[in-house]
Scaffold this active site. Structure first.
Site, PDB file in Angstrom:
ATOM      1  N   HIS A  19      -6.378   4.583   1.951  1.00 29.74           N
ATOM      2  CA  HIS A  19      -5.409   4.857   0.889  1.00 29.74           C
ATOM      3  C   HIS A  19      -5.625   3.980  -0.341  1.00 29.74           C
ATOM      4  CE1 HIS A  19      -2.893   1.506   2.683  1.00 29.74           C
ATOM      5  NE2 HIS A  19      -2.637   1.308   1.401  1.00 29.74           N
TER       6      HIS A  19
ATOM      7  N   ASP B 195      -6.986   5.515   8.402  1.00 34.04           N
ATOM      8  CA  ASP B 195      -6.759   4.807   7.139  1.00 34.04           C
ATOM      9  C   ASP B 195      -7.791   3.706   6.896  1.00 34.04           C
ATOM     10  OD1 ASP B 195      -5.733   4.125   4.714  1.00 34.04           O
ATOM     11  OD2 ASP B 195      -3.841   3.324   5.447  1.00 34.04           O
TER      12      ASP B 195
ATOM     13  N   SER C 278      -3.005  -4.251   0.632  1.00 37.11           N
ATOM     14  CA  SER C 278      -3.675  -3.269   1.495  1.00 37.11           C
ATOM     15  C   SER C 278      -5.184  -3.426   1.419  1.00 37.11           C
ATOM     16  CB  SER C 278      -3.293  -1.856   1.073  1.00 37.11           C
ATOM     17  OG  SER C 278      -1.953  -1.589   1.368  1.00 37.11           O
TER      18      SER C 278
END
Length: 345
Positions: free
Chosen positions: A80, A111, A194
């Site tokens: 992402h 992911d 992230s």
């Protein structure tokens, strides 16, 4: 992000008399101070070891973090973070210069993605990844990345739990990836973290910082101290495949070998997952499940929606035998199914 309802609690404290001698108290204070200095030294050592391996990734749609995977310029991050971008820039921890990078491959189901520097500089510091089996509740963790664009930031906490199954939000409001076996940490994880590293005091990466929990519906704020990281063993398995093959050939994720949708009862309430199609020769077909069967339980887990079935499967592994409870022609039945592997294409 995972939506959690948090209940507050409080604890009282009572004073007790201290009968220790002044000498013993002084010795205890000195010991505590020495322990504190040692922990600080450990933090400084780990940061010095690992932070050079953590990078900032910038795409046309935003920024995130990544971890140098090898000395060839491969960098592992969250899918992402990359999104739909095939080109991006990378800033190393010890530099302000931006470097061009391109997408190697992405695997949104877990992911994870790998990008590669177009012209890798000398002196890259690949991170060392731990075996996920060594991660234990209570271990001290450091989260490294670029939260809110603040490159080279470090927060600390502990491993709060292991084996969590978490569903991510989708970009269009739909459900995103459901990932099993995640590491829960109290180290602060914020937007921009992230793809960064969750590290233990052995200077090894135990996970990739992926998301933080949110407060219940109506507030939408981040729940402090509840973050999740994809475990290191998943990272290395998927990254190695993406680098070698440009795709994932073995997802390591369990599957029934069906497609399904949420089933609604006569009152229009979700009441299971109805099978829409069955893969010939797959796990469900071999166990006798058919199109139209409504799955209501997987093992001991109640199934009320397709998402709950996906979440239950994410916590299991291929070759696991599980009892599936289903409804056919108004009658409840069971079947023992040996789970297969989720297809990668």
């Amino acid at each position: 992000m995972a939506a959690l309802v948090l209940a507050g609690c409080s604890s009282g404290s009572s004073s007790t008399s201290n009968t220790s001698s002044p000498g013993a108290s002084s010795s205890g204070s000195a010991s505590a101070a020495a322990g504190g200095h040692q922990l600080q030294s450990d933090y400084e050592r780990v940061i010095g070891d690992v932070l050079p391996s953590v990078v900032q990734i910038t795409t046309a749609n935003g920024l995130g973090s990544g971890i140098v995977y090898d000395d060839k310029g491969n960098i592992v991050t969250n899918a992402h973070v990359v999104g739909t971008a095939t080109a991006m820039t990378v800033t190393l921890a010890n530099s302000t210069k931006t470097l061009d990078a391109t997408l190697v491959a992405s695997y949104p189901d877990s992911d994870l993605a790998v990008i590669k520097l177009s012209s890798p500089p000398g002196g890259l510091r690949p991170a060392v990844f731990a075996d996920s089996k060594t991660v234990e509740l209570g271990q001290i963790t450091l989260a490294m990345g670029s939260p809110l664009g603040l490159a080279g930031s470090v927060t600390d906490g502990i491993v709060s739990a292991t084996g969590r199954t978490v569903s991510e939000p989708g970009t269009d409001g739909s459900a995103g990836a459901t990932i099993g076996n995640m590491v829960q940490t109290s180290a602060a994880i914020n937007p921009g973290n992230s793809g960064g590293a969750l590290v233990n005091l052995d200077s090894k990466v135990i996970g990739i910082n992926t998301l933080a929990a949110t407060e219940p519906e109506g507030t939408g704020g981040v729940a402090p101290g509840i973050g999740f990281a994809i475990p290191s063993s998943t990272i290395t398995s998927i990254a190695d495949q993406l680098i070698k093959n440009g795709k994932v050939t073995n997802s390591g994720r369990a599957a029934l070998g069906i497609t399904a949708r949420t089933f609604f009862d006569a009152d229009f309430k979700p009441a299971g997952a109805v099978i829409v199609s069955v893969v010939a020769g797959g796990p469900a077909a071999s166990a006798g499940l058919q199109v139209g069967d409504v799955i209501t339980k997987l093992g001991d887990t109640d199934i009320t929606t397709l998402n709950s079935l996906t979440t239950a499967l994410a916590s299991l592994t291929p070759d696991t035998k599980v009892t599936v409870t289903y409804v056919r022609d108004g009658q409840s039945k069971t079947a023992d199914v040996t789970l297969g592997t989720l297809p990668t294409s």
